[in-house]
Design a protein around this motif. Structure first.
Motif, PDB file in Angstrom:
ATOM      1  N   MET A 260      13.020 -12.199   1.505  1.00 54.93           N
ATOM      2  CA  MET A 260      12.300 -11.066   0.900  1.00 54.93           C
ATOM      3  C   MET A 260      10.868 -11.000   1.421  1.00 54.93           C
ATOM      4  O   MET A 260      10.255 -12.029   1.688  1.00 54.93           O
ATOM      5  CB  MET A 260      12.281 -11.188  -0.612  1.00 54.93           C
ATOM      6  N   ILE A 261      10.373  -9.802   1.529  1.00 54.60           N
ATOM      7  CA  ILE A 261       9.010  -9.615   1.975  1.00 54.60           C
ATOM      8  C   ILE A 261       8.034  -9.860   0.824  1.00 54.60           C
ATOM      9  O   ILE A 261       8.288  -9.460  -0.315  1.00 54.60           O
ATOM     10  CB  ILE A 261       8.828  -8.186   2.547  1.00 54.60           C
ATOM     11  N   SER A 262       6.932 -10.530   1.117  1.00 52.21           N
ATOM     12  CA  SER A 262       5.930 -10.795   0.088  1.00 52.21           C
ATOM     13  C   SER A 262       5.082  -9.550  -0.157  1.00 52.21           C
ATOM     14  O   SER A 262       5.004  -8.644   0.682  1.00 52.21           O
ATOM     15  CB  SER A 262       5.028 -11.948   0.515  1.00 52.21           C
ATOM     16  N   GLU A 263       4.428  -9.506  -1.316  1.00 52.51           N
ATOM     17  CA  GLU A 263       3.540  -8.381  -1.621  1.00 52.51           C
ATOM     18  C   GLU A 263       2.410  -8.285  -0.599  1.00 52.51           C
ATOM     19  O   GLU A 263       2.014  -7.187  -0.200  1.00 52.51           O
ATOM     20  CB  GLU A 263       2.976  -8.531  -3.037  1.00 52.51           C
ATOM     21  N   GLN A 264       1.891  -9.447  -0.182  1.00 53.47           N
ATOM     22  CA  GLN A 264       0.801  -9.432   0.793  1.00 53.47           C
ATOM     23  C   GLN A 264       1.268  -8.867   2.131  1.00 53.47           C
ATOM     24  O   GLN A 264       0.588  -8.047   2.750  1.00 53.47           O
ATOM     25  CB  GLN A 264       0.267 -10.844   0.998  1.00 53.47           C
ATOM     26  N   SER A 265       2.436  -9.290   2.592  1.00 51.58           N
ATOM     27  CA  SER A 265       2.941  -8.793   3.876  1.00 51.58           C
ATOM     28  C   SER A 265       3.217  -7.295   3.807  1.00 51.58           C
ATOM     29  O   SER A 265       2.960  -6.566   4.782  1.00 51.58           O
ATOM     30  CB  SER A 265       4.203  -9.551   4.283  1.00 51.58           C
ATOM     31  N   TRP A 266       3.742  -6.834   2.687  1.00 48.98           N
ATOM     32  CA  TRP A 266       3.988  -5.402   2.548  1.00 48.98           C
ATOM     33  C   TRP A 266       2.685  -4.616   2.579  1.00 48.98           C
ATOM     34  O   TRP A 266       2.592  -3.571   3.227  1.00 48.98           O
ATOM     35  CB  TRP A 266       4.763  -5.113   1.269  1.00 48.98           C
ATOM     36  N   ALA A 267       1.666  -5.131   1.881  1.00 42.82           N
ATOM     37  CA  ALA A 267       0.362  -4.467   1.887  1.00 42.82           C
ATOM     38  C   ALA A 267      -0.233  -4.468   3.288  1.00 42.82           C
ATOM     39  O   ALA A 267      -0.819  -3.463   3.730  1.00 42.82           O
ATOM     40  CB  ALA A 267      -0.584  -5.169   0.907  1.00 42.82           C
ATOM     41  N   ASP A 268      -0.085  -5.577   4.001  1.00 39.18           N
ATOM     42  CA  ASP A 268      -0.597  -5.651   5.376  1.00 39.18           C
ATOM     43  C   ASP A 268       0.156  -4.694   6.292  1.00 39.18           C
ATOM     44  O   ASP A 268      -0.440  -4.056   7.174  1.00 39.18           O
ATOM     45  CB  ASP A 268      -0.476  -7.078   5.902  1.00 39.18           C
ATOM     46  N   ALA A 269       1.458  -4.578   6.092  1.00 45.15           N
ATOM     47  CA  ALA A 269       2.242  -3.636   6.884  1.00 45.15           C
ATOM     48  C   ALA A 269       1.772  -2.211   6.654  1.00 45.15           C
ATOM     49  O   ALA A 269       1.696  -1.405   7.592  1.00 45.15           O
ATOM     50  CB  ALA A 269       3.722  -3.765   6.537  1.00 45.15           C
ATOM     51  N   GLN A 270       1.414  -1.888   5.427  1.00 42.65           N
ATOM     52  CA  GLN A 270       0.916  -0.546   5.122  1.00 42.65           C
ATOM     53  C   GLN A 270      -0.402  -0.270   5.838  1.00 42.65           C
ATOM     54  O   GLN A 270      -0.643   0.833   6.331  1.00 42.65           O
ATOM     55  CB  GLN A 270       0.733  -0.380   3.618  1.00 42.65           C
ATOM     56  N   VAL A 271      -1.250  -1.291   5.912  1.00 39.72           N
ATOM     57  CA  VAL A 271      -2.523  -1.143   6.638  1.00 39.72           C
ATOM     58  C   VAL A 271      -2.259  -0.817   8.105  1.00 39.72           C
ATOM     59  O   VAL A 271      -2.877   0.094   8.684  1.00 39.72           O
ATOM     60  CB  VAL A 271      -3.367  -2.429   6.508  1.00 39.72           C
ATOM     61  N   LEU A 272      -1.334  -1.546   8.719  1.00 38.94           N
ATOM     62  CA  LEU A 272      -1.020  -1.290  10.129  1.00 38.94           C
ATOM     63  C   LEU A 272      -0.349   0.066  10.307  1.00 38.94           C
ATOM     64  O   LEU A 272      -0.644   0.790  11.271  1.00 38.94           O
ATOM     65  CB  LEU A 272      -0.121  -2.402  10.686  1.00 38.94           C
ATOM     66  N   TRP A 273       0.545   0.415   9.420  1.00 39.68           N
ATOM     67  CA  TRP A 273       1.224   1.717   9.487  1.00 39.68           C
ATOM     68  C   TRP A 273       0.202   2.854   9.481  1.00 39.68           C
ATOM     69  O   TRP A 273       0.273   3.779  10.288  1.00 39.68           O
ATOM     70  CB  TRP A 273       2.181   1.836   8.310  1.00 39.68           C
ATOM     71  N   ASP A 274      -0.751   2.780   8.562  1.00 43.91           N
ATOM     72  CA  ASP A 274      -1.784   3.827   8.475  1.00 43.91           C
ATOM     73  C   ASP A 274      -2.643   3.858   9.729  1.00 43.91           C
ATOM     74  O   ASP A 274      -3.013   4.935  10.216  1.00 43.91           O
ATOM     75  CB  ASP A 274      -2.659   3.599   7.246  1.00 43.91           C
ATOM     76  N   TYR A 275      -2.960   2.693  10.269  1.00 47.48           N
ATOM     77  CA  TYR A 275      -3.801   2.639  11.458  1.00 47.48           C
ATOM     78  C   TYR A 275      -3.091   3.205  12.673  1.00 47.48           C
ATOM     79  O   TYR A 275      -3.702   3.914  13.489  1.00 47.48           O
ATOM     80  CB  TYR A 275      -4.208   1.191  11.744  1.00 47.48           C
ATOM     81  N   HIS A 276      -1.825   2.935  12.826  1.00 44.76           N
ATOM     82  CA  HIS A 276      -1.088   3.382  14.001  1.00 44.76           C
ATOM     83  C   HIS A 276      -0.971   4.904  14.074  1.00 44.76           C
ATOM     84  O   HIS A 276      -0.748   5.454  15.160  1.00 44.76           O
ATOM     85  CB  HIS A 276       0.313   2.776  14.016  1.00 44.76           C
ATOM     86  N   GLN A 277      -1.121   5.580  12.980  1.00 49.18           N
ATOM     87  CA  GLN A 277      -1.037   7.040  12.982  1.00 49.18           C
ATOM     88  C   GLN A 277      -2.433   7.641  13.169  1.00 49.18           C
ATOM     89  O   GLN A 277      -3.391   7.226  12.533  1.00 49.18           O
ATOM     90  CB  GLN A 277      -0.382   7.531  11.697  1.00 49.18           C
ATOM     91  N   MET A 278      -2.525   8.619  14.068  1.00 47.11           N
ATOM     92  CA  MET A 278      -3.819   9.175  14.457  1.00 47.11           C
ATOM     93  C   MET A 278      -4.337  10.232  13.485  1.00 47.11           C
ATOM     94  O   MET A 278      -5.521  10.523  13.459  1.00 47.11           O
ATOM     95  CB  MET A 278      -3.703   9.791  15.860  1.00 47.11           C
ATOM     96  N   HIS A 279      -3.440  10.833  12.733  1.00 49.72           N
ATOM     97  CA  HIS A 279      -3.817  11.884  11.775  1.00 49.72           C
ATOM     98  C   HIS A 279      -4.530  13.055  12.469  1.00 49.72           C
ATOM     99  O   HIS A 279      -5.456  13.650  11.920  1.00 49.72           O
ATOM    100  CB  HIS A 279      -4.695  11.305  10.658  1.00 49.72           C
ATOM    101  N   HIS A 280      -4.084  13.383  13.665  1.00 51.21           N
ATOM    102  CA  HIS A 280      -4.636  14.528  14.375  1.00 51.21           C
ATOM    103  C   HIS A 280      -4.202  15.835  13.700  1.00 51.21           C
ATOM    104  O   HIS A 280      -3.076  15.929  13.185  1.00 51.21           O
ATOM    105  CB  HIS A 280      -4.142  14.553  15.823  1.00 51.21           C
ATOM    106  N   GLU A 281      -5.068  16.806  13.735  1.00 48.90           N
ATOM    107  CA  GLU A 281      -4.712  18.129  13.221  1.00 48.90           C
ATOM    108  C   GLU A 281      -3.882  18.863  14.275  1.00 48.90           C
ATOM    109  O   GLU A 281      -4.282  18.973  15.437  1.00 48.90           O
ATOM    110  CB  GLU A 281      -5.970  18.932  12.912  1.00 48.90           C
ATOM    111  N   LEU A 282      -2.725  19.334  13.882  1.00 48.04           N
ATOM    112  CA  LEU A 282      -1.845  20.030  14.816  1.00 48.04           C
ATOM    113  C   LEU A 282      -2.465  21.343  15.261  1.00 48.04           C
ATOM    114  O   LEU A 282      -3.098  22.051  14.471  1.00 48.04           O
ATOM    115  CB  LEU A 282      -0.481  20.292  14.179  1.00 48.04           C
ATOM    116  N   ARG A 283      -2.260  21.660  16.536  1.00 49.10           N
ATOM    117  CA  ARG A 283      -2.691  22.942  17.088  1.00 49.10           C
ATOM    118  C   ARG A 283      -1.820  23.261  18.287  1.00 49.10           C
ATOM    119  O   ARG A 283      -1.220  22.366  18.887  1.00 49.10           O
ATOM    120  CB  ARG A 283      -4.165  22.921  17.478  1.00 49.10           C
ATOM    121  N   PRO A 284      -1.709  24.531  18.661  1.00 46.61           N
ATOM    122  CA  PRO A 284      -0.883  24.890  19.816  1.00 46.61           C
ATOM    123  C   PRO A 284      -1.375  24.208  21.100  1.00 46.61           C
ATOM    124  O   PRO A 284      -2.582  24.142  21.349  1.00 46.61           O
ATOM    125  CB  PRO A 284      -1.024  26.413  19.888  1.00 46.61           C
TER     126      PRO A 284
END
Length: 214
Positions: free
Chosen positions: A1-25
Motif C-alpha cells: 500500500m502507498i503511504s500518505e506521505q508518498s501519495w502527497a509527494d506524488a501529488q506535488v510532482l503531478w502538479d509540477y509536471h503540468q504546465m497549466h498553459h492557457e489554450l489558444r489556437p
C-alpha cells in the motif's frame, strides 16, 4: 500500500509536471506517441474546438506499446482520431520517433517538407510529461512558441486508468529526474523547480519508486 506521505509527494510532482498553459489556437498540434490513447482523444477534441487546423501524430513502437499498437503509436493515434471524427487530410503521421527528442525533430522535418509555416505548436502528451516535453521542444525548436497540454485529469483518476499506482509513481519520479539532469546533457532547457518539488522527489526515491530512473 502507498503511504500518505508518498501519495502527497506524488501529488506535488503531478502538479509540477503540468504546465497549466492557457489554450489558444496554434499553427499545428503535435501528439506525442505513447501507450496512452488519451493523447489522440485530446488532440481530436482540440481540433474540433478550432485549436489547430492540422494534427501530427508522432511515434514508432516501444516495448510497452508493441503488442497494443503493432502498427506504431502514430498510426494507431491517427486511426483513433479518424474514429472520433477528425478528417483524414487533417492528420499527418510521423512513424519513426522512439523518444521525445525524435518526436520533435522528426515532426519538424515533416512539417518543413510539407511546406507548412509553423509559428506556434500545441504540444499534446500525457499529463505527467507536459513539462519535460515542453523543455525538450523549446531546446530543439526554439523559434517556435509551444503550448503544452494533456488530457485534463486528476492523479487519482490517472492511477485508476493505469491500474498500477506504483508504476505511476515510478513514472512521475523518472520524469522529474530527467527534468533535473537533461539540461546539463544539452537535451532540454532548464526548468524552474522548487525545494518542495525536489524534496518530494527525494522522498519518493528513498521510498523505492525508482524503476524509471536512468
Amino acid at each position: 500500500m502507498i503511504s500518505e506521505q508518498s501519495w502527497a509527494d506524488a501529488q506535488v510532482l503531478w502538479d509540477y509536471h503540468q504546465m497549466h498553459h492557457e489554450l489558444r489556437p496554434c499553427s499545428v498540434a503535435i501528439g506525442l506517441g505513447s501507450h496512452d490513447l488519451g493523447v489522440a482523444d485530446t488532440a481530436a477534441d482540440l481540433y474540433k474546438c478550432g485549436m489547430a487546423p492540422l494534427i501530427v501524430f508522432t511515434g514508432a513502437t516501444s516495448p510497452t506499446t508493441r503488442e497494443r499498437m503493432p502498427r506504431g503509436e502514430a498510426v494507431h493515434y491517427r486511426e483513433r482520431a479518424l474514429d472520433l471524427g477528425v478528417p483524414g487530410p487533417a492528420v499527418l503521421v510521423e512513424p519513426r520517433a522512439r523518444n521525445t527528442g525524435e518526436n520533435i525533430r522528426f515532426s519538424r522535418s515533416l512539417l518543413v517538407e510539407a511546406g507548412l509555416e509553423v509559428s506556434t505548436v500545441l504540444l499534446i502528451t500525457k499529463p505527467y510529461e507536459e513539462r519535460r516535453a515542453y523543455a525538450t521542444a523549446r531546446k530543439l525548436w526554439p523559434e517556435v512558441e509551444f503550448v503544452s497540454t494533456s488530457s485534463p485529469m486528476m492523479l487519482e483518476t490517472y492511477v485508476d486508468t493505469i491500474g498500477n499506482y506504483r508504476l505511476v509513481l515510478d513514472m512521475l519520479v523518472g520524469t522529474l529526474q530527467r527534468i533535473l539532469i537533461y539540461p546539463a546533457r544539452g537535451l532540454t532547457i532548464a526548468q524552474p523547480i522548487s525545494e518542495e518539488v525536489v524534496s518530494a522527489y527525494e522522498r519518493l526515491c528513498a521510498a523505492g519508486y525508482t524503476s524509471r530512473l536512468t
